[in-house]
Design a protein around this motif. Structure first.
Motif, PDB file in Angstrom:
ATOM      1  N   VAL A   1      -0.612   5.039  -1.492  1.00 48.55           N
ATOM      2  CA  VAL A   1       0.660   4.670  -2.108  1.00 48.55           C
ATOM      3  C   VAL A   1       1.438   3.789  -1.130  1.00 48.55           C
ATOM      4  O   VAL A   1       1.469   4.063   0.064  1.00 48.55           O
ATOM      5  CB  VAL A   1       1.477   5.915  -2.523  1.00 48.55           C
ATOM      6  N   ALA A   2       2.023   2.714  -1.647  1.00 46.28           N
ATOM      7  CA  ALA A   2       2.842   1.825  -0.827  1.00 46.28           C
ATOM      8  C   ALA A   2       4.277   1.863  -1.334  1.00 46.28           C
ATOM      9  O   ALA A   2       4.519   2.028  -2.523  1.00 46.28           O
ATOM     10  CB  ALA A   2       2.296   0.400  -0.891  1.00 46.28           C
ATOM     11  N   TRP A   3       5.199   1.726  -0.429  1.00 45.16           N
ATOM     12  CA  TRP A   3       6.630   1.729  -0.739  1.00 45.16           C
ATOM     13  C   TRP A   3       7.040   2.976  -1.515  1.00 45.16           C
ATOM     14  O   TRP A   3       7.771   2.904  -2.509  1.00 45.16           O
ATOM     15  CB  TRP A   3       7.032   0.475  -1.524  1.00 45.16           C
ATOM     16  N   PRO A   4       6.608   4.165  -1.072  1.00 46.74           N
ATOM     17  CA  PRO A   4       6.952   5.371  -1.847  1.00 46.74           C
ATOM     18  C   PRO A   4       8.360   5.855  -1.563  1.00 46.74           C
ATOM     19  O   PRO A   4       8.872   5.715  -0.458  1.00 46.74           O
ATOM     20  CB  PRO A   4       5.947   6.397  -1.335  1.00 46.74           C
TER      21      PRO A   4
ATOM     22  N   GLN B   1     -11.255   4.709   1.519  1.00 47.83           N
ATOM     23  CA  GLN B   1     -11.344   6.126   1.844  1.00 47.83           C
ATOM     24  C   GLN B   1     -10.558   6.992   0.863  1.00 47.83           C
ATOM     25  O   GLN B   1     -10.637   8.209   0.911  1.00 47.83           O
ATOM     26  CB  GLN B   1     -10.816   6.355   3.260  1.00 47.83           C
ATOM     27  N   CYS B   2      -9.806   6.365  -0.034  1.00 44.41           N
ATOM     28  CA  CYS B   2      -8.931   7.102  -0.942  1.00 44.41           C
ATOM     29  C   CYS B   2      -9.609   7.388  -2.274  1.00 44.41           C
ATOM     30  O   CYS B   2     -10.508   6.676  -2.702  1.00 44.41           O
ATOM     31  CB  CYS B   2      -7.644   6.312  -1.172  1.00 44.41           C
ATOM     32  N   ASP B   3      -9.124   8.443  -2.915  1.00 42.42           N
ATOM     33  CA  ASP B   3      -9.634   8.851  -4.210  1.00 42.42           C
ATOM     34  C   ASP B   3      -8.865   8.210  -5.363  1.00 42.42           C
ATOM     35  O   ASP B   3      -9.322   8.229  -6.494  1.00 42.42           O
ATOM     36  CB  ASP B   3      -9.560  10.376  -4.343  1.00 42.42           C
ATOM     37  N   GLY B   4      -7.695   7.672  -5.066  1.00 40.51           N
ATOM     38  CA  GLY B   4      -6.869   7.034  -6.089  1.00 40.51           C
ATOM     39  C   GLY B   4      -5.785   6.205  -5.456  1.00 40.51           C
ATOM     40  O   GLY B   4      -5.574   6.246  -4.239  1.00 40.51           O
ATOM     41  N   VAL B   5      -5.081   5.439  -6.282  1.00 39.28           N
ATOM     42  CA  VAL B   5      -3.989   4.580  -5.833  1.00 39.28           C
ATOM     43  C   VAL B   5      -2.813   4.779  -6.777  1.00 39.28           C
ATOM     44  O   VAL B   5      -2.985   4.752  -7.999  1.00 39.28           O
ATOM     45  CB  VAL B   5      -4.397   3.089  -5.828  1.00 39.28           C
ATOM     46  N   LEU B   6      -1.634   4.989  -6.216  1.00 38.81           N
ATOM     47  CA  LEU B   6      -0.403   5.062  -7.003  1.00 38.81           C
ATOM     48  C   LEU B   6       0.357   3.767  -6.771  1.00 38.81           C
ATOM     49  O   LEU B   6       0.734   3.460  -5.635  1.00 38.81           O
ATOM     50  CB  LEU B   6       0.452   6.262  -6.572  1.00 38.81           C
ATOM     51  N   LEU B   7       0.550   2.991  -7.841  1.00 38.35           N
ATOM     52  CA  LEU B   7       1.338   1.769  -7.756  1.00 38.35           C
ATOM     53  C   LEU B   7       2.750   2.095  -8.203  1.00 38.35           C
ATOM     54  O   LEU B   7       2.965   2.475  -9.361  1.00 38.35           O
ATOM     55  CB  LEU B   7       0.733   0.670  -8.633  1.00 38.35           C
ATOM     56  N   THR B   8       3.686   1.972  -7.290  1.00 34.76           N
ATOM     57  CA  THR B   8       5.071   2.307  -7.587  1.00 34.76           C
ATOM     58  C   THR B   8       5.772   1.120  -8.231  1.00 34.76           C
ATOM     59  O   THR B   8       5.359  -0.019  -8.070  1.00 34.76           O
ATOM     60  CB  THR B   8       5.818   2.705  -6.306  1.00 34.76           C
ATOM     61  N   GLY B   9       6.810   1.382  -8.951  1.00 37.20           N
ATOM     62  CA  GLY B   9       7.599   0.310  -9.549  1.00 37.20           C
ATOM     63  C   GLY B   9       8.396  -0.418  -8.478  1.00 37.20           C
ATOM     64  O   GLY B   9       8.377  -0.060  -7.310  1.00 37.20           O
ATOM     65  N   GLY B  10       9.052  -1.450  -8.879  1.00 39.14           N
ATOM     66  CA  GLY B  10       9.850  -2.190  -7.905  1.00 39.14           C
ATOM     67  C   GLY B  10      10.170  -3.573  -8.399  1.00 39.14           C
ATOM     68  O   GLY B  10      10.469  -3.766  -9.570  1.00 39.14           O
ATOM     69  N   ALA B  11      10.052  -4.525  -7.507  1.00 42.91           N
ATOM     70  CA  ALA B  11      10.386  -5.906  -7.817  1.00 42.91           C
ATOM     71  C   ALA B  11       9.485  -6.449  -8.915  1.00 42.91           C
ATOM     72  O   ALA B  11       8.410  -5.926  -9.190  1.00 42.91           O
ATOM     73  CB  ALA B  11      10.252  -6.759  -6.558  1.00 42.91           C
ATOM     74  N   ASP B  12       9.946  -7.515  -9.541  1.00 44.34           N
ATOM     75  CA  ASP B  12       9.205  -8.140 -10.627  1.00 44.34           C
ATOM     76  C   ASP B  12       8.049  -8.987 -10.102  1.00 44.34           C
ATOM     77  O   ASP B  12       8.070  -9.463  -8.974  1.00 44.34           O
ATOM     78  CB  ASP B  12      10.142  -9.038 -11.433  1.00 44.34           C
TER      79      ASP B  12
ATOM     80  N   GLN C   1      13.811 -10.453 -10.021  1.00 47.16           N
ATOM     81  CA  GLN C   1      13.879 -10.311  -8.562  1.00 47.16           C
ATOM     82  C   GLN C   1      12.470 -10.108  -8.040  1.00 47.16           C
ATOM     83  O   GLN C   1      11.792  -9.166  -8.441  1.00 47.16           O
ATOM     84  CB  GLN C   1      14.768  -9.135  -8.172  1.00 47.16           C
ATOM     85  N   ILE C   2      12.053 -10.998  -7.144  1.00 44.12           N
ATOM     86  CA  ILE C   2      10.665 -11.001  -6.679  1.00 44.12           C
ATOM     87  C   ILE C   2      10.576 -10.558  -5.227  1.00 44.12           C
ATOM     88  O   ILE C   2      11.359 -10.990  -4.389  1.00 44.12           O
ATOM     89  CB  ILE C   2      10.063 -12.410  -6.831  1.00 44.12           C
ATOM     90  N   ASP C   3       9.626  -9.697  -4.957  1.00 47.71           N
ATOM     91  CA  ASP C   3       9.246  -9.326  -3.594  1.00 47.71           C
ATOM     92  C   ASP C   3       7.784  -9.753  -3.464  1.00 47.71           C
ATOM     93  O   ASP C   3       6.871  -8.995  -3.790  1.00 47.71           O
ATOM     94  CB  ASP C   3       9.406  -7.825  -3.372  1.00 47.71           C
ATOM     95  N   ALA C   4       7.571 -10.989  -3.037  1.00 50.83           N
ATOM     96  CA  ALA C   4       6.231 -11.594  -3.036  1.00 50.83           C
ATOM     97  C   ALA C   4       5.230 -10.782  -2.228  1.00 50.83           C
ATOM     98  O   ALA C   4       4.090 -10.585  -2.660  1.00 50.83           O
ATOM     99  CB  ALA C   4       6.301 -13.024  -2.519  1.00 50.83           C
ATOM    100  N   GLU C   5       5.623 -10.281  -1.060  1.00 52.83           N
ATOM    101  CA  GLU C   5       4.694  -9.503  -0.228  1.00 52.83           C
ATOM    102  C   GLU C   5       4.229  -8.250  -0.969  1.00 52.83           C
ATOM    103  O   GLU C   5       3.043  -7.925  -0.976  1.00 52.83           O
ATOM    104  CB  GLU C   5       5.339  -9.105   1.090  1.00 52.83           C
ATOM    105  N   ARG C   6       5.166  -7.566  -1.603  1.00 50.33           N
ATOM    106  CA  ARG C   6       4.827  -6.341  -2.327  1.00 50.33           C
ATOM    107  C   ARG C   6       3.864  -6.635  -3.473  1.00 50.33           C
ATOM    108  O   ARG C   6       2.861  -5.939  -3.654  1.00 50.33           O
ATOM    109  CB  ARG C   6       6.103  -5.697  -2.849  1.00 50.33           C
ATOM    110  N   VAL C   7       4.155  -7.660  -4.243  1.00 51.84           N
ATOM    111  CA  VAL C   7       3.299  -8.013  -5.382  1.00 51.84           C
ATOM    112  C   VAL C   7       1.903  -8.376  -4.908  1.00 51.84           C
ATOM    113  O   VAL C   7       0.905  -7.891  -5.458  1.00 51.84           O
ATOM    114  CB  VAL C   7       3.931  -9.164  -6.199  1.00 51.84           C
TER     115      VAL C   7
ATOM    116  N   ARG D   1       0.342  -7.524  -2.140  1.00 52.95           N
ATOM    117  CA  ARG D   1      -0.372  -6.352  -1.606  1.00 52.95           C
ATOM    118  C   ARG D   1      -0.823  -5.424  -2.736  1.00 52.95           C
ATOM    119  O   ARG D   1      -1.920  -4.888  -2.700  1.00 52.95           O
ATOM    120  CB  ARG D   1       0.481  -5.598  -0.592  1.00 52.95           C
ATOM    121  N   GLN D   2       0.023  -5.227  -3.740  1.00 53.14           N
ATOM    122  CA  GLN D   2      -0.381  -4.345  -4.835  1.00 53.14           C
ATOM    123  C   GLN D   2      -1.508  -4.956  -5.660  1.00 53.14           C
ATOM    124  O   GLN D   2      -2.442  -4.252  -6.045  1.00 53.14           O
ATOM    125  CB  GLN D   2       0.818  -3.983  -5.704  1.00 53.14           C
ATOM    126  N   LEU D   3      -1.450  -6.251  -5.901  1.00 52.96           N
ATOM    127  CA  LEU D   3      -2.535  -6.897  -6.628  1.00 52.96           C
ATOM    128  C   LEU D   3      -3.825  -6.857  -5.818  1.00 52.96           C
ATOM    129  O   LEU D   3      -4.906  -6.652  -6.374  1.00 52.96           O
ATOM    130  CB  LEU D   3      -2.163  -8.334  -6.982  1.00 52.96           C
TER     131      LEU D   3
END
Length: 90
Positions: free
Chosen positions: A13-16, A47-58, A74-80, A82-84
């Protein structure tokens, strides 16, 4: 996949928010907080069994072919990015 004696699935999970971590633990999982300064994707989620993608910037509308962007976007380019990247690594 994650292999330890706890039997709890490891969930990346990122940005939890703190309540996300608590909810993951209550549901029987063990959070693995991804940090850009430490975790290289997609290796960090192998190494993970799953991924939780948290909400946030557009997501930037240009990433899905749109040219116009509403003033409320509102865009957070780094977050988008990394999640993609995490999604593509699955």
């Amino acid at each position: 996949m994650h292999d330890d004696s706890s039997g709890r699935p490891l969930i990346a999970v990122a940005w939890p928010k703190p309540d996300y971590l608590k909810a993951l633990r209550q549901a029987g999982g063990e959070p693995h907080v991804l940090r850009p300064d430490r975790d290289v994707l997609p290796d960090a989620i192998e190494q993970c069994d799953g991924v939780l993608l948290t909400g946030g910037a557009d997501v930037d509308p240009t990433m899905y072919g749109e040219q116009d962007r509403h003033e409320t976007v509102q865009i957070d380019a780094e977050r988008v990015v990394r999640q993609l990247h995490a999604l593509r690594g699955l």
